[in-house]
Enzyme design. Structure first.
Site, short mmCIF file in Angstrom:
data_model
loop_
_atom_site.label_atom_id
_atom_site.label_comp_id
_atom_site.label_asym_id
_atom_site.label_seq_id
_atom_site.Cartn_x
_atom_site.Cartn_y
_atom_site.Cartn_z
CG ASP A 390 -1.85 1.10 1.38
OD1 ASP A 390 -1.64 2.12 0.70
OD2 ASP A 390 -2.83 0.96 2.14
CG HIS A 391 3.09 4.21 -3.13
ND1 HIS A 391 3.91 4.84 -2.23
CD2 HIS A 391 3.68 4.34 -4.34
CE1 HIS A 391 4.95 5.35 -2.86
NE2 HIS A 391 4.84 5.06 -4.14
NE ARG A 392 -4.13 3.78 1.70
CZ ARG A 392 -5.18 3.32 2.39
NH1 ARG A 392 -6.18 4.12 2.65
NH2 ARG A 392 -5.23 2.07 2.80
#
Ligand code: CAO
Length: 418
Positions: A390-392
């Site tokens: 998850d690039h968040r």
């Protein structure tokens, strides 16, 4: 002598702009470089300076108009300093701009106003950049907002009113329903089968993940030649205890170590409260292929268990998953997931991160490949791994470090004892 003042070029490939304010009136005597109008484009608000001084005898435009480059703005009489056609252009961040131009995007890169910038369409929506940004921040389409100002100009209040309408509309609080599929029997014979509960849950959970988690996948191959020797040598010991020493069991053990080493991967993103939840326990989900479909039981406290214990437990939950004997507790509380398709085949795949987790490890089929070592090609057993994250929360460098660390330990497991 009367002279026209026309709208000069604002920036490369910007052909028109919205007239926000007229700063002068008929009868005013203006000086060269005095601001006469304020014009707005998608990216900037710009004061247009007079190229020469004189008395204004006519104003040819109105607030709210879209005006094009070259269009007449004012007629000036008694013209002074007529030989200054460039209108005091300055360059800001490599972009031609006028004195008084306000760049609204912080640290805007030069290309924002260059040839790649979108042209203002003829159906230009009259709204200032700050109002546009406000609408954009709320996820609203500016083209759908009705402006109540002069010339239909959209204000902050119009945006708020539109947002209220959207929130209160029944469609925004109720699911609008799935789209109808075509009647496929028009093209050939078909059978209908109701979707099972497992299939429905998988469909909803993957859609949830796909829509809410921006996912990136990192690939790597681990040299497991030495580890395979250890696995085959130690198989009998684990079998005696009722387990099966497979790559999945080894990856369970190793993933727990990696999650301790990289705590971000053992966390959840809580956007509602704008916080990251770091977990101090290590529970790992295992994707199990069953006749009914995919199930993901969770192995609890993986870091506290030996490889033999994990192998026995994995055998147990995979069996219970296939016999539909899992309890609902066994399906909950995972922080990270392993999806091993290597027993079936394939060279790589991109698994989907489970909702409320931030990463999943995909494992493909190990194979013997030639590897260039110490000046010659030698046969080595390589295990393809893919880490979706998850690039968040997780940046590319974090993802690469995590996977490189895992590969190093798979190549030389004793490194973790040092
Ligand atoms: N490369 C090569 N061989 C592999 C392998 C890999 N990555 N992983 C497993 N194998 C081998 C095993 O060693 C075993 O070989 P032997 O029978 O000769 O010992 C064989 O494949 C079958 O393994 P297994 O499936 O019995 O055992 P496992 O512990 O490795 O896997 C489980 C357990 C539950 C992960 C697996 O059975 C399974 O269901 N996998 C599918 C997961 C899935 O559907 N993922 C997709 C989900 S959507 O993202």
């Amino acid at each position: 002598m009367k002279q026209e003042i026309k709208l000069p070029e604002i920036a490369d490939n910007v052909v028109s702009g919205f007239l926000a304010r007229i700063l002068v009136k008929v009868g005013d005597v203006i000086e060269k470089d005095q601001s006469i109008i304020e014009i707005e484009t998608d990216k900037a608000a710009t004061d247009i300076p007079a190229p020469f001084g004189g008395k204004i005898v006519d104003i040819k435009v109105h607030a709210g108009d879209e005006i094009r480059v070259g269009q007449t703005i004012l007629i000036v009489e008694g013209v002074k300093d007529v030989k200054v056609p460039e209108q005091n252009a300055t360059v800001r961040d490599g972009v031609p701009a006028f004195a008084g131009m306000t760049t609204l995007l912080p640290a805007s890169p030069p290309q924002l106003l260059s040839s790649s910038a979108p042209h203002l369409s003829s159906a230009f929506v009259p709204a200032s950049p700050s109002v546009r940004r406000f609408a954009r921040d709320l996820g609203l389409d500016i083209n759908r907002i009705k402006g109540t100002g002069p010339g239909g100009r959209i204000s902050d209040d119009d945006v708020k009113a539109h947002a209220r309408e959207v929130i209160q509309s029944p469609k925004s609080t109720q699911f609008a329903g799935y789209a109808e599929v075509p009647d496929f029997s028009k093209w050939g014979p078909v059978d209908y089968q109701p979707m099972s509960r497992i299939r429905t849950i998988t469909a909803e959970s993957t859609v949830n993940s796909w829509q809410t988690i921006p996912q990136v996948v990192q690939f790597e191959k681990a040299d497991i030649t030495e580890l395979e020797k250890f696995r085959l040598m130690s198989k009998a010991v684990v079998e005696k205890a009722g387990g099966k020493l497979t790559m999945t069991a080894i990856l369970l053990k190793l993933s727990a170590m990696a999650l301790r080493q990289f705590p971000k991967f053992n966390a959840s993103v809580d956007m509602k409260n704008k916080q990251i939840v770091f977990k101090n326990y290590i529970n790992i989900g295992i994707a199990v292929d069953t006749e009914q479909g995919l199930l993901v039981p969770v192995v609890q406290d993986v870091d506290k268990k030996s490889l033999t214990e994990l192998s026995v437990e994995l055998n147990g939950i995979a069996g219970r998953a296939r016999n539909r004997k899992l309890t609902s507790e066994e399906m909950q509380g995972g922080n990270f997931t392993i999806s091993n398709l290597g027993g079936i085949g394939g060279t790589s795949f991109t698994p989907i991160v489970y909702p409320n987790q931030v990463a999943i490890l995909g494992v493909s089929k190990s194979a013997i490949e030639p590897v260039y070592l110490d000046g010659e090609f030698v046969p080595r057993t390589l295990l393809p791994l893919s880490l979706s994250y998850d690039h968040r929360l997780i940046d590319g460098a974090d993802g690469a470090r995590f996977l490189v660390w895992m590969c190093k330990v798979l190549e030389q497991p004793f490194l973790t004892w040092l």
